[in-house]
Design an enzyme around this catalytic site. Structure first.
Site, PDB file in Angstrom:
ATOM      1  N   LYS A  65      16.266  25.116  37.399  1.00  0.00           N
ATOM      2  CA  LYS A  65      15.973  23.662  36.688  1.00  0.00           C
ATOM      3  C   LYS A  65      14.297  23.465  37.214  1.00  0.00           C
ATOM      4  CE  LYS A  65      20.179  21.312  36.915  1.00  0.00           C
ATOM      5  NZ  LYS A  65      20.860  20.162  37.267  1.00  0.00           N
ATOM      6  N   LYS A  70      24.918  28.405  29.863  1.00  0.00           N
ATOM      7  CA  LYS A  70      25.731  27.033  30.141  1.00  0.00           C
ATOM      8  C   LYS A  70      25.567  25.950  29.289  1.00  0.00           C
ATOM      9  CE  LYS A  70      25.119  24.282  33.620  1.00  0.00           C
ATOM     10  NZ  LYS A  70      25.536  23.213  34.644  1.00  0.00           N
ATOM     11  N   LYS A 104      24.015  19.238  30.126  1.00  0.00           N
ATOM     12  CA  LYS A 104      23.486  17.679  29.542  1.00  0.00           C
ATOM     13  C   LYS A 104      21.956  17.941  29.384  1.00  0.00           C
ATOM     14  CE  LYS A 104      26.116  15.534  33.261  1.00  0.00           C
ATOM     15  NZ  LYS A 104      25.512  15.896  34.527  1.00  0.00           N
TER      16      LYS A 104
HETATM   17  N1  AQP Z   1      29.121  24.206  31.331  1.00  0.00           N
HETATM   18  C1  AQP Z   1      29.973  23.789  32.290  1.00  0.00           C
HETATM   19  N2  AQP Z   1      31.183  24.464  32.449  1.00  0.00           N
HETATM   20  C2  AQP Z   1      32.017  24.061  33.273  1.00  0.00           C
HETATM   21  N3  AQP Z   1      31.889  23.216  34.222  1.00  0.00           N
HETATM   22  C3  AQP Z   1      30.584  22.475  34.102  1.00  0.00           C
HETATM   23  N4  AQP Z   1      29.937  21.635  34.936  1.00  0.00           N
HETATM   24  C4  AQP Z   1      28.679  21.401  34.479  1.00  0.00           C
HETATM   25  N5  AQP Z   1      28.708  22.148  33.369  1.00  0.00           N
HETATM   26  C5  AQP Z   1      29.652  23.030  33.218  1.00  0.00           C
HETATM   27  C6  AQP Z   1      30.516  20.926  35.949  1.00  0.00           C
HETATM   28  O1  AQP Z   1      30.542  19.467  35.891  1.00  0.00           O
HETATM   29  C7  AQP Z   1      30.275  18.605  37.006  1.00  0.00           C
HETATM   30  C8  AQP Z   1      29.489  17.679  37.071  1.00  0.00           C
HETATM   31  O2  AQP Z   1      28.343  18.534  36.706  1.00  0.00           O
HETATM   32  P1  AQP Z   1      26.631  17.785  37.216  1.00  0.00           P
HETATM   33  O3  AQP Z   1      26.817  16.537  36.607  1.00  0.00           O
HETATM   34  O4  AQP Z   1      26.736  17.933  38.589  1.00  0.00           O
HETATM   35  O5  AQP Z   1      25.682  18.708  36.638  1.00  0.00           O
HETATM   36  P2  AQP Z   1      25.483  20.199  36.420  1.00  0.00           P
HETATM   37  O6  AQP Z   1      26.495  20.991  37.040  1.00  0.00           O
HETATM   38  O7  AQP Z   1      23.950  20.327  36.573  1.00  0.00           O
HETATM   39  O8  AQP Z   1      25.621  20.092  34.821  1.00  0.00           O
HETATM   40  P3  AQP Z   1      25.005  19.762  33.504  1.00  0.00           P
HETATM   41  O9  AQP Z   1      26.034  19.263  32.798  1.00  0.00           O
HETATM   42  O10 AQP Z   1      24.683  21.067  32.959  1.00  0.00           O
HETATM   43  O11 AQP Z   1      23.985  18.778  33.932  1.00  0.00           O
HETATM   44  P4  AQP Z   1      22.342  18.950  33.884  1.00  0.00           P
HETATM   45  O12 AQP Z   1      21.986  19.487  32.794  1.00  0.00           O
HETATM   46  O13 AQP Z   1      22.002  17.365  34.170  1.00  0.00           O
HETATM   47  O14 AQP Z   1      22.055  20.006  35.012  1.00  0.00           O
HETATM   48  C9  AQP Z   1      30.151  19.762  37.926  1.00  0.00           C
HETATM   49  O15 AQP Z   1      31.419  20.387  38.806  1.00  0.00           O
HETATM   50  C10 AQP Z   1      29.851  21.016  37.234  1.00  0.00           C
HETATM   51  O16 AQP Z   1      30.147  22.265  37.917  1.00  0.00           O
END
Ligand code: AQP
Length: 337
Positions: free
Chosen positions: A116, A199, A202
């Site tokens: 990040k 991955k 968001k």
């Molecule tokens: N691609 C994914 N596949 C499976 N699980 C996923 N999670 C996130 N991406 C995937 C799971 O969703 C939960 C919430 O995630 P988060 O909001 O804490 O953020 P993150 O893990 O950093 O995921 P994002 O969606 O990619 O957000 P951004 O882009 O903001 O960093 C967690 O349980 C995560 O494991």
């Protein structure tokens, strides 16, 4: 009272917008399933969200979105707790204490920070660096025992265990449990529709890389149609997906949505091209998401009710966290009247 059986679950989702199919299959769907076995606390973690810049109006609307997604997916608020993190100050208090327990060397190893922060880590916020200590705090301020997450959060949970063990050791008290990650189901790491090696996320600037929980039927169908693939047909055996990350990802998504195994998906589609497979996948995704999306939209039309639900969830969360943070402060040696 939410008293239940085998332990206490805590998990959260950041309100950073663009809630996607990976968040649903990797986390939220499991949150729903675990309700029958555990007492559950599900949080919208805005303190994590602001570790990278978020416009204030989006923080609040995205917070309601995550809460609405929890409810629409089927979390029962009578038995379990849903709230937004900033309403329970004990999270931040314990996070500070954990900042003094965690070692810099431990945080330096966190791959999510490296991803990040990117190349210019001098410009990343201190909050982004300390993200895992807040994560440990929000779980352990409830003495949470189990944490359902996607694969990407595994390393942070290992750190939470290290922090708990060091705190217990340093203060010679068995205060915190060693949390168990629950990485469940067929879609623990859903990949981008545009690049099978990253991955689904968001924060990916390409909207075509993910299926958002808010996408309508046509958008879901279009995104799956445009998903990157190769020119081969699908294999009949799982080994045939080796070296084909995009194909493997779409098969994995199908498998997770259909709640079946890989052999049955390849038994049905092996030998067929993406011209057949993609429409079938789109139909399945639309069918699975439609009832959740209908309920989600209904809930989002009544922000007042969502806010009041988050408020009462926070009251219940505070009632659990306050005695634990008081116990910790006493152990650390802080005076209170
Ligand atoms: N691609 C994914 N596949 C499976 N699980 C996923 N999670 C996130 N991406 C995937 C799971 O969703 C939960 C919430 O995630 P988060 O909001 O804490 O953020 P993150 O893990 O950093 O995921 P994002 O969606 O990619 O957000 P951004 O882009 O903001 O960093 C967690 O349980 C995560 O494991």
């Amino acid at each position: 009272m939410i008293g239940k059986k085998e332990g206490r679950i805590f998990s959260g989702v950041q309100p950073t917008g663009n809630l996607h199919l990976g968040n649903y299959l990797g986390a939220i769907r499991n949150f729903v399933r675990l309700q029958s076995q555990y007492e559950c606390i599900y949080c919208v973690v805005e303190l994590h969200a602001i570790t990278q810049w978020q416009p204030p109006t989006e923080v609040s609307s995205n917070t309601r979105e995550v809460a609405a997604a929890y409810l629409a997916a089927g979390i029962e608020v009578k038995q379990h707790i849903i709230f937004n993190q900033s309403q329970v100050t004990a999270h931040a208090e314990l996070a500070w204490i954990f900042n003094c327990v965690a070692r810099l060397g431990w945080l330096d190893r966190m791959t999510q920070f490296k991803e990040k922060a990117g190349k210019d880590k001098e410009r990343a916020s201190a909050g982004l660096y300390a993200y895992p200590t807040l994560m440990a705090a929000e779980i352990l301020v409830y003495k949470g025992t189990h944490v359902p997450v996607g694969e990407d959060q595994k390393q942070h949970l290992e750190l939470a265990r290290d922090i708990a063990a060091k705190f217990n050791h340093d203060y010679k008290r068995d205060v915190f449990p060693l949390v168990e990650p629950l990485i469940l189901g067929a879609a623990t790491r859903v990949m981008s529709l545009k690049d099978g090696s990253s991955k689904m996320s968001k924060s990916d600037s390409a909207d075509l890389s993910r299926i958002n929980m808010t996408d309508d039927v046509d958008t879901i169908a279009r995104k799956i149609k445009k998903a990157k693939t190769d020119s081969d047909v699908l294999p009949s055996e799982p080994g045939g997906l080796k070296g084909r990350p995009e194909a493997a990802n779409l098969v994995g998504i199908y498998m997770a949505l259909a709640e079946t195994d890989i052999n049955s998906v390849l038994g049905q589609f092996g030998g067929q091209g993406f011209g057949v497979f993609k429409p079938a996948l789109a139909e399945l995704a639309i069918e699975t998401l439609a009832p959740i999306q209908t309920e989600f939209r209904r809930l989002m039309n009544d922000p007042g009710s969502l806010d009041s639900l988050l408020g009462s969830g926070a009251d219940r969360a505070r009632a659990l966290a306050d005695p634990i943070i008081a116990e910790v402060k006493e152990i650390v040696g802080f005076i209170r009247p």
